[in-house]
Design a protein around this motif. Sequence first.
Motif, mmCIF file in Angstrom:
data_model
loop_
_atom_site.group_PDB
_atom_site.id
_atom_site.type_symbol
_atom_site.label_atom_id
_atom_site.label_comp_id
_atom_site.label_asym_id
_atom_site.label_seq_id
_atom_site.Cartn_x
_atom_site.Cartn_y
_atom_site.Cartn_z
ATOM 1 N N THR A 1 -13.958 5.469 29.379
ATOM 2 C CA THR A 1 -15.146 6.324 29.468
ATOM 3 C C THR A 1 -14.926 7.422 30.506
ATOM 4 O O THR A 1 -14.465 7.154 31.612
ATOM 5 C CB THR A 1 -16.377 5.489 29.854
ATOM 6 N N VAL A 2 -15.257 8.671 30.129
ATOM 7 C CA VAL A 2 -15.073 9.814 31.040
ATOM 8 C C VAL A 2 -16.399 10.546 31.276
ATOM 9 O O VAL A 2 -16.408 11.734 31.589
ATOM 10 C CB VAL A 2 -13.995 10.785 30.500
ATOM 11 N N THR A 3 -17.498 9.834 31.129
ATOM 12 C CA THR A 3 -18.828 10.445 31.240
ATOM 13 C C THR A 3 -19.091 10.976 32.643
ATOM 14 O O THR A 3 -18.889 10.271 33.632
ATOM 15 C CB THR A 3 -19.921 9.425 30.879
ATOM 16 N N ARG A 4 -19.508 12.230 32.715
ATOM 17 C CA ARG A 4 -19.936 12.832 33.977
ATOM 18 C C ARG A 4 -21.396 13.279 33.903
ATOM 19 O O ARG A 4 -22.118 13.238 34.897
ATOM 20 C CB ARG A 4 -19.064 14.049 34.319
ATOM 21 N N THR A 5 -21.801 13.778 32.736
ATOM 22 C CA THR A 5 -23.160 14.298 32.566
ATOM 23 C C THR A 5 -23.900 13.444 31.542
ATOM 24 O O THR A 5 -23.281 12.775 30.712
ATOM 25 C CB THR A 5 -23.124 15.764 32.103
ATOM 26 N N HIS A 6 -25.225 13.495 31.585
ATOM 27 C CA HIS A 6 -26.051 12.661 30.709
ATOM 28 C C HIS A 6 -27.123 13.541 30.059
ATOM 29 O O HIS A 6 -28.309 13.446 30.378
ATOM 30 C CB HIS A 6 -26.678 11.519 31.505
ATOM 31 N N ALA A 7 -26.669 14.375 29.129
ATOM 32 C CA ALA A 7 -27.558 15.359 28.516
ATOM 33 C C ALA A 7 -28.689 14.694 27.730
ATOM 34 O O ALA A 7 -29.834 15.143 27.763
ATOM 35 C CB ALA A 7 -26.757 16.282 27.602
ATOM 36 N N LEU A 8 -28.388 13.623 26.988
ATOM 37 C CA LEU A 8 -29.417 12.976 26.176
ATOM 38 C C LEU A 8 -30.510 12.367 27.047
ATOM 39 O O LEU A 8 -31.708 12.563 26.787
ATOM 40 C CB LEU A 8 -28.782 11.899 25.289
ATOM 41 N N GLU A 9 -30.107 11.618 28.074
ATOM 42 C CA GLU A 9 -31.098 10.999 28.953
ATOM 43 C C GLU A 9 -31.961 12.062 29.634
ATOM 44 O O GLU A 9 -33.174 11.889 29.803
ATOM 45 C CB GLU A 9 -30.404 10.135 30.019
ATOM 46 N N GLU A 10 -31.323 13.185 30.024
ATOM 47 C CA GLU A 10 -32.075 14.259 30.674
ATOM 48 C C GLU A 10 -33.070 14.892 29.703
ATOM 49 O O GLU A 10 -34.206 15.208 30.082
ATOM 50 C CB GLU A 10 -31.107 15.308 31.215
ATOM 51 N N TYR A 11 -32.640 15.066 28.443
ATOM 52 C CA TYR A 11 -33.549 15.631 27.435
ATOM 53 C C TYR A 11 -34.738 14.702 27.202
ATOM 54 O O TYR A 11 -35.895 15.149 27.168
ATOM 55 C CB TYR A 11 -32.802 15.856 26.118
ATOM 56 N N LEU A 12 -34.461 13.410 27.033
ATOM 57 C CA LEU A 12 -35.539 12.453 26.796
ATOM 58 C C LEU A 12 -36.509 12.418 27.977
ATOM 59 O O LEU A 12 -37.735 12.376 27.785
ATOM 60 C CB LEU A 12 -34.950 11.061 26.545
ATOM 61 N N ALA A 13 -35.968 12.461 29.200
ATOM 62 C CA ALA A 13 -36.826 12.421 30.384
ATOM 63 C C ALA A 13 -37.705 13.669 30.467
ATOM 64 O O ALA A 13 -38.897 13.580 30.808
ATOM 65 C CB ALA A 13 -35.967 12.289 31.643
ATOM 66 N N ARG A 14 -37.131 14.840 30.169
ATOM 67 C CA ARG A 14 -37.906 16.094 30.210
ATOM 68 C C ARG A 14 -39.062 16.060 29.215
ATOM 69 O O ARG A 14 -40.104 16.681 29.439
ATOM 70 C CB ARG A 14 -37.004 17.292 29.903
ATOM 71 N N ASN A 15 -38.859 15.367 28.116
ATOM 72 C CA ASN A 15 -39.877 15.321 27.061
ATOM 73 C C ASN A 15 -40.664 14.011 27.067
ATOM 74 O O ASN A 15 -41.247 13.620 26.058
ATOM 75 C CB ASN A 15 -39.209 15.543 25.702
ATOM 76 N N ARG A 16 -40.651 13.323 28.210
ATOM 77 C CA ARG A 16 -41.435 12.108 28.418
ATOM 78 C C ARG A 16 -41.100 11.036 27.368
ATOM 79 O O ARG A 16 -41.991 10.392 26.808
ATOM 80 C CB ARG A 16 -42.925 12.427 28.408
ATOM 81 N N MET A 17 -39.823 10.872 27.127
ATOM 82 C CA MET A 17 -39.331 9.822 26.244
ATOM 83 C C MET A 17 -38.242 9.061 26.980
ATOM 84 O O MET A 17 -37.773 9.490 28.027
ATOM 85 C CB MET A 17 -38.765 10.417 24.939
ATOM 86 N N ASN A 18 -37.844 7.926 26.438
ATOM 87 C CA ASN A 18 -36.716 7.195 27.000
ATOM 88 C C ASN A 18 -35.946 6.522 25.872
ATOM 89 O O ASN A 18 -36.453 6.385 24.750
ATOM 90 C CB ASN A 18 -37.166 6.175 28.053
ATOM 91 N N ARG A 19 -34.720 6.115 26.180
ATOM 92 C CA ARG A 19 -33.844 5.561 25.139
ATOM 93 C C ARG A 19 -34.414 4.267 24.556
ATOM 94 O O ARG A 19 -34.299 4.021 23.351
ATOM 95 C CB ARG A 19 -32.450 5.319 25.719
ATOM 96 N N PHE A 20 -35.027 3.431 25.394
ATOM 97 C CA PHE A 20 -35.548 2.155 24.914
ATOM 98 C C PHE A 20 -36.621 2.367 23.838
ATOM 99 O O PHE A 20 -36.562 1.786 22.748
ATOM 100 C CB PHE A 20 -36.110 1.355 26.084
#
Length: 368
Positions: free
Chosen positions: A292-311
Amino acid sequence: MLGYFRRSFSRRSPLKRSRWRSLRRACILIISIVTLTPFIISIFYSMLILQSNSYESDLIDVIVSLTTTSTRFHYELPYAIHSLLTQTQLPKQIRIYLSPTSFIKEQPNLTLIHLKSSIQRLDSSEIVSRSFDKLVQIRLEDENYGPATKFIPIIQEFNKKSQPLMICDDDQYYHPYTLATLYKYSNQYPNSILGFRGWRVRKDLIWGVGGKYEMAYHIIESSYLSEIYRVGVVTANDAYLIRPSFFDSQIYQDFSDVPDDIRHVDDIWLNGQASKRNISRYVIPSCCSHITVTRTHALEEYLARNRMNRFSANNHALQWFGNSWEQDLWYKFNGENAPKYRNWLVMIYREWVSLILKLKFIIYFGNM
């Protein structure tokens, strides 16, 4: 008298070969062979792995498709593309789908030239440079499908055709046997989706489980398996292989009508569509793990900005497909329907290969 001493020496000499001593030596030899063989094989493969960037591989009839974001284009993506260019068997194309077109054209550094420059900073070899020029493409899409951009445009293009497609994420360094392993199993199971990681759906349609031991039963990873295992959802972070013929037009026509949170959990969307059409999904055994080479978390940031979460998004998507999930594949707690895991010899071999791959990565690129 001389004969007597000779016979006496022969009976008492520690140098005399007895049946017991021969049997003991045979046992020691067998145990040594069984013990050392995995290490010898592992060392042999380690030498091949360390030299795997020094020769060009054959092309196979697979197209790799993925997408990325502007923030990952210059960080995670070069690692992912480099890993795809150094496979033991190369794909015939590597397509990077970017959307929407209007936004991408405003970013002057999201081009093949800039991507190649980033990869050359990782590896300046002529072989990787030639493979990049021959295989890597950037495709612009007017409509923004979010993470599903990695598969919706290419499924539309190859509508109902059996072209093998490897779908993957942009934040993994894929081990050098990824493509070869998927292609091998795709010939054995041509009517199934095959991947390196997945999980079974719970009967209550709730995503995930609690506790590290239950999680180990729930999340199925290929390097732990001794044989293929059927799942409800295969995940793109470890890559999977599909064929457009598995799907009908609903996979892209219905996509624009679903709620926004479901549009951003692409794995469940694709697997749900496959389940509706009775396309089985399997996690297949593999030699080793990806890095795994993950540095950024674009999906989580998008969900948080729009008051959503992955769960909640995953739960919503699972419930959206409701009765489409295979009822004989419900996840059962405490490992009741867990897969058959590798034996200790295979474990030693795979862990050794994974260690060598990690060491090679650190030597090339440093420890991220």
